[in-house]
Design an enzyme around this catalytic site. Sequence first.
Site, PDB file in Angstrom:
ATOM      1  N   GLY A 111       0.829  -1.199   0.000  1.00 47.86           N
ATOM      2  CA  GLY A 111       0.000   0.000   0.000  1.00 47.86           C
ATOM      3  C   GLY A 111       0.861   1.245   0.000  1.00 47.86           C
ATOM      4  O   GLY A 111       2.066   1.186   0.267  1.00 47.86           O
ATOM      5  N   GLN A 165       3.039   9.850   1.711  1.00 45.07           N
ATOM      6  CA  GLN A 165       4.312   9.161   1.482  1.00 45.07           C
ATOM      7  C   GLN A 165       4.987   9.590   0.180  1.00 45.07           C
ATOM      8  O   GLN A 165       6.163   9.295  -0.027  1.00 45.07           O
ATOM      9  CB  GLN A 165       4.099   7.639   1.448  1.00 45.07           C
ATOM     10  CG  GLN A 165       3.737   7.051   2.796  1.00 45.07           C
ATOM     11  CD  GLN A 165       3.592   5.549   2.683  1.00 45.07           C
ATOM     12  OE1 GLN A 165       2.550   5.054   2.309  1.00 45.07           O
ATOM     13  NE2 GLN A 165       4.665   4.818   2.976  1.00 45.07           N
ATOM     14  N   CYS A 208       6.953  -0.763   6.185  1.00 42.11           N
ATOM     15  CA  CYS A 208       6.437   0.444   5.545  1.00 42.11           C
ATOM     16  C   CYS A 208       7.505   0.989   4.602  1.00 42.11           C
ATOM     17  O   CYS A 208       8.681   1.043   4.966  1.00 42.11           O
ATOM     18  CB  CYS A 208       6.117   1.478   6.625  1.00 42.11           C
ATOM     19  SG  CYS A 208       5.549   3.052   5.984  1.00 42.11           S
ATOM     20  N   LEU A 209       7.106   1.376   3.419  1.00 40.93           N
ATOM     21  CA  LEU A 209       8.068   1.904   2.442  1.00 40.93           C
ATOM     22  C   LEU A 209       8.741   3.178   2.940  1.00 40.93           C
ATOM     23  O   LEU A 209       9.828   3.525   2.476  1.00 40.93           O
ATOM     24  CB  LEU A 209       7.376   2.169   1.099  1.00 40.93           C
ATOM     25  CG  LEU A 209       6.839   0.920   0.373  1.00 40.93           C
ATOM     26  CD1 LEU A 209       6.125   1.325  -0.909  1.00 40.93           C
ATOM     27  CD2 LEU A 209       7.946  -0.069   0.079  1.00 40.93           C
ATOM     28  N   HIS A 245      -3.283   0.324   8.043  1.00 42.74           N
ATOM     29  CA  HIS A 245      -1.951   0.937   7.968  1.00 42.74           C
ATOM     30  C   HIS A 245      -1.988   2.215   7.114  1.00 42.74           C
ATOM     31  O   HIS A 245      -1.455   3.253   7.513  1.00 42.74           O
ATOM     32  CB  HIS A 245      -0.969  -0.089   7.373  1.00 42.74           C
ATOM     33  CG  HIS A 245       0.435   0.400   7.201  1.00 42.74           C
ATOM     34  ND1 HIS A 245       1.498  -0.130   7.885  1.00 42.74           N
ATOM     35  CD2 HIS A 245       0.961   1.373   6.394  1.00 42.74           C
ATOM     36  CE1 HIS A 245       2.618   0.500   7.517  1.00 42.74           C
ATOM     37  NE2 HIS A 245       2.319   1.410   6.617  1.00 42.74           N
ATOM     38  N   GLU A 246      -2.634   2.148   5.956  1.00 44.67           N
ATOM     39  CA  GLU A 246      -2.674   3.316   5.062  1.00 44.67           C
ATOM     40  C   GLU A 246      -3.555   4.423   5.649  1.00 44.67           C
ATOM     41  O   GLU A 246      -3.234   5.600   5.537  1.00 44.67           O
ATOM     42  CB  GLU A 246      -3.164   2.920   3.664  1.00 44.67           C
ATOM     43  CG  GLU A 246      -2.293   1.905   2.943  1.00 44.67           C
ATOM     44  CD  GLU A 246      -0.803   2.194   3.006  1.00 44.67           C
ATOM     45  OE1 GLU A 246      -0.423   3.373   2.965  1.00 44.67           O
ATOM     46  OE2 GLU A 246      -0.021   1.243   3.129  1.00 44.67           O
ATOM     47  N   HIS A 281      -1.607   6.490   7.977  1.00 44.66           N
ATOM     48  CA  HIS A 281      -0.750   7.495   7.331  1.00 44.66           C
ATOM     49  C   HIS A 281      -1.497   8.814   7.159  1.00 44.66           C
ATOM     50  O   HIS A 281      -0.914   9.889   7.288  1.00 44.66           O
ATOM     51  CB  HIS A 281      -0.297   7.017   5.949  1.00 44.66           C
ATOM     52  CG  HIS A 281       0.936   6.161   5.976  1.00 44.66           C
ATOM     53  ND1 HIS A 281       2.151   6.616   6.445  1.00 44.66           N
ATOM     54  CD2 HIS A 281       1.147   4.883   5.581  1.00 44.66           C
ATOM     55  CE1 HIS A 281       3.048   5.648   6.334  1.00 44.66           C
ATOM     56  NE2 HIS A 281       2.466   4.584   5.821  1.00 44.66           N
TER      57      HIS A 281
END
Length: 155
Positions: free
Chosen positions: A46, A51, A88-89, A130-131, A134
């Site tokens: 995701g 991000q 996480c990226l 998770h997203e 953010h």
Amino acid sequence: MALRNIVKEGDEILSKRAKPVSDINKRIEELLDDMIETMRANDGVGLAAPQVGVLKRIFVVEVDEKIYELINPEILETDGIQTGDEGCLSVPGYIGTVERPAFLKMKGLDRNGKEIEIEGSGLLAVALSHEYDHLEGVLFVSKALELQEIEATEE
Ligand code: ZN
């Protein structure tokens, strides 16, 4: 479509609350396309707009080869708890054990401005949660019960 740079932990945009999208226009469509391309290029599950440096309430998720795009998401329902490891990226080199809803249902808008609902369990529920975090300025590292350093995959 174009790849976008992924903002890393430490950048203050990741701790800010993202703003609702008021107008779904061509730029938003391009952003969604770029986010999907960027997520895939980095083997992510995701990606949220902050991000890639855009403080808007938009995220994309890909689970089981299905892409989910959500604009202005709202959580309608959660049920149960699942505990698992995630990364996480924006936080390369770390995996954390996080509690997430076992089931989660959200609503929001698609790229045509149409209201849609997404619901899922397992990895999809983890990714949606998770997203969504953010967009609230929350990184998984602040929720992790345990944090583990892994070999960084810097490119
Ligand atoms: Zn993330």
